[in-house]
Design an enzyme around this catalytic site. Structure first.
Site, short mmCIF file in Angstrom:
data_model
loop_
_atom_site.label_atom_id
_atom_site.label_comp_id
_atom_site.label_asym_id
_atom_site.label_seq_id
_atom_site.Cartn_x
_atom_site.Cartn_y
_atom_site.Cartn_z
N HIS A 1 17.49 10.46 33.25
CA HIS A 1 17.20 10.85 34.64
C HIS A 1 16.52 9.70 35.39
O HIS A 1 16.86 9.42 36.54
CB HIS A 1 16.23 12.05 34.67
CG HIS A 1 16.76 13.31 34.07
ND1 HIS A 1 16.08 14.01 33.11
CD2 HIS A 1 17.90 14.02 34.30
CE1 HIS A 1 16.76 15.10 32.79
NE2 HIS A 1 17.87 15.13 33.49
N LYS B 1 15.24 32.31 33.67
CA LYS B 1 15.26 31.43 32.48
C LYS B 1 13.88 30.86 32.25
O LYS B 1 13.35 30.14 33.10
CB LYS B 1 16.27 30.30 32.71
CG LYS B 1 17.19 30.08 31.52
CD LYS B 1 18.33 29.14 31.85
CE LYS B 1 17.95 27.69 31.76
NZ LYS B 1 19.06 26.80 32.14
N ARG C 1 27.69 11.95 32.15
CA ARG C 1 27.61 11.32 30.84
C ARG C 1 28.94 11.38 30.11
O ARG C 1 29.34 10.46 29.43
CB ARG C 1 26.54 12.02 29.98
CG ARG C 1 25.14 11.74 30.39
CD ARG C 1 24.18 12.74 29.83
NE ARG C 1 24.38 14.03 30.46
CZ ARG C 1 23.63 15.10 30.23
NH1 ARG C 1 22.62 15.03 29.38
NH2 ARG C 1 23.87 16.22 30.86
N SER D 1 17.80 16.40 28.05
CA SER D 1 16.53 17.14 27.94
C SER D 1 16.58 18.03 26.70
O SER D 1 15.57 18.20 26.02
CB SER D 1 16.31 18.00 29.18
OG SER D 1 16.19 17.21 30.32
P1 ADP Z 1 20.94 20.70 34.99
O1 ADP Z 1 20.33 21.83 34.23
O2 ADP Z 1 21.13 20.96 36.45
O3 ADP Z 1 22.13 20.03 34.36
P2 ADP Z 1 19.40 18.45 34.06
O4 ADP Z 1 17.94 18.25 34.28
O5 ADP Z 1 19.86 18.63 32.66
O6 ADP Z 1 19.76 19.63 34.99
O7 ADP Z 1 20.22 17.22 34.68
C1 ADP Z 1 20.08 16.85 36.02
C2 ADP Z 1 21.12 15.77 36.35
O8 ADP Z 1 20.84 14.61 35.59
C3 ADP Z 1 22.56 16.14 36.02
O9 ADP Z 1 23.39 15.59 37.02
C4 ADP Z 1 22.81 15.48 34.72
O10 ADP Z 1 24.18 15.17 34.55
C5 ADP Z 1 22.00 14.20 34.90
N1 ADP Z 1 21.62 13.64 33.63
C6 ADP Z 1 20.99 14.24 32.61
N2 ADP Z 1 20.82 13.40 31.57
C7 ADP Z 1 21.37 12.21 31.94
C8 ADP Z 1 21.55 10.94 31.31
N3 ADP Z 1 21.15 10.74 30.07
N4 ADP Z 1 22.17 9.96 32.00
C9 ADP Z 1 22.61 10.19 33.27
N5 ADP Z 1 22.50 11.35 33.91
C10 ADP Z 1 21.88 12.36 33.27
#
Ligand code: ADP
Length: 163
Positions: free
Chosen positions: A18, A42, A91, A129
């Protein structure tokens, strides 16, 4: 006019993936609003307040990054905040399929808000995450996957150096 993008997500917790995406987003947009979506159905891993605190501590002193929570539709949140774009990361091809549907539906709802995708750098494409949550649950050392300098013990309740 200032170009503002919303980067929406759960950020439970914010990872190096992120962080990298947000910093790359700053090269394209004047401001990025990191928007932590609140989903009352959730129960998260970290409480929302701690997620916000963690993100704010990582980007302290950067006035082009704003951290907020929201609990309405992402496109409505964008309009309320004068953001013209939604920033998301890709990803894998699975991310692409998922994001494509959301972006197309968002566009049907509010064509004035467009979506922009950045491909994850290869070193971050396996970072998520959920992976961090799994490691932390078993009290492992998740520091490689988390932004540098965060107070690990404060956020996760143990010292990874002692494991
Ligand atoms: P959500 O539950 O909406 O997917 P996340 O917090 O998991 O929320 O992810 C938010 C954004 O960050 C999404 O667009 C996800 O694809 C991107 N993201 C998560 N991990 C990575 C990563 N390792 N590299 C690039 N983008 C990421």
């Amino acid at each position: 006019m200032e170009k503002i993008a919303v980067f929406p997500g759960s950020f439970d917790p914010l990872t190096v993936g992120h962080e990298s995406l947000i910093l790359r987003g700053l090269e394209i947009f004047d401001k990025i609003i990191v928007a932590v979506g609140i989903n009352n159905d959730k129960r998260g891993f970290l409480p929302v307040e701690k997620r916000l605190e963690l993100i704010k501590s990582v980007f302290a002193g950067r006035d082009r990054i704003i951290v907020k929570t929201y609990s309405n539709l992402t496109v409505d949140f964008c309009i309320e905040n004068n953001a013209t774009h939604i920033l998301r990361g890709l990803r894998t091809s699975a991310d692409f399929e998922y994001e494509r549907a959301i972006a197309q539906v968002n566009r049907l709802m509010k064509p004035e808000v467009d979506s922009v995708f950045l491909l994850s750098h290869p070193e971050y494409s396996s970072v998520s995450s959920s992976l961090v949550r799994e490691i932390v649950q078993y009290k492992g050392d998740a520091r490689k996957f988390l932004p540098e300098g965060i107070d690990f013990e404060y956020f996760f309740g143990y010292n990874p150096e002692n494991q």
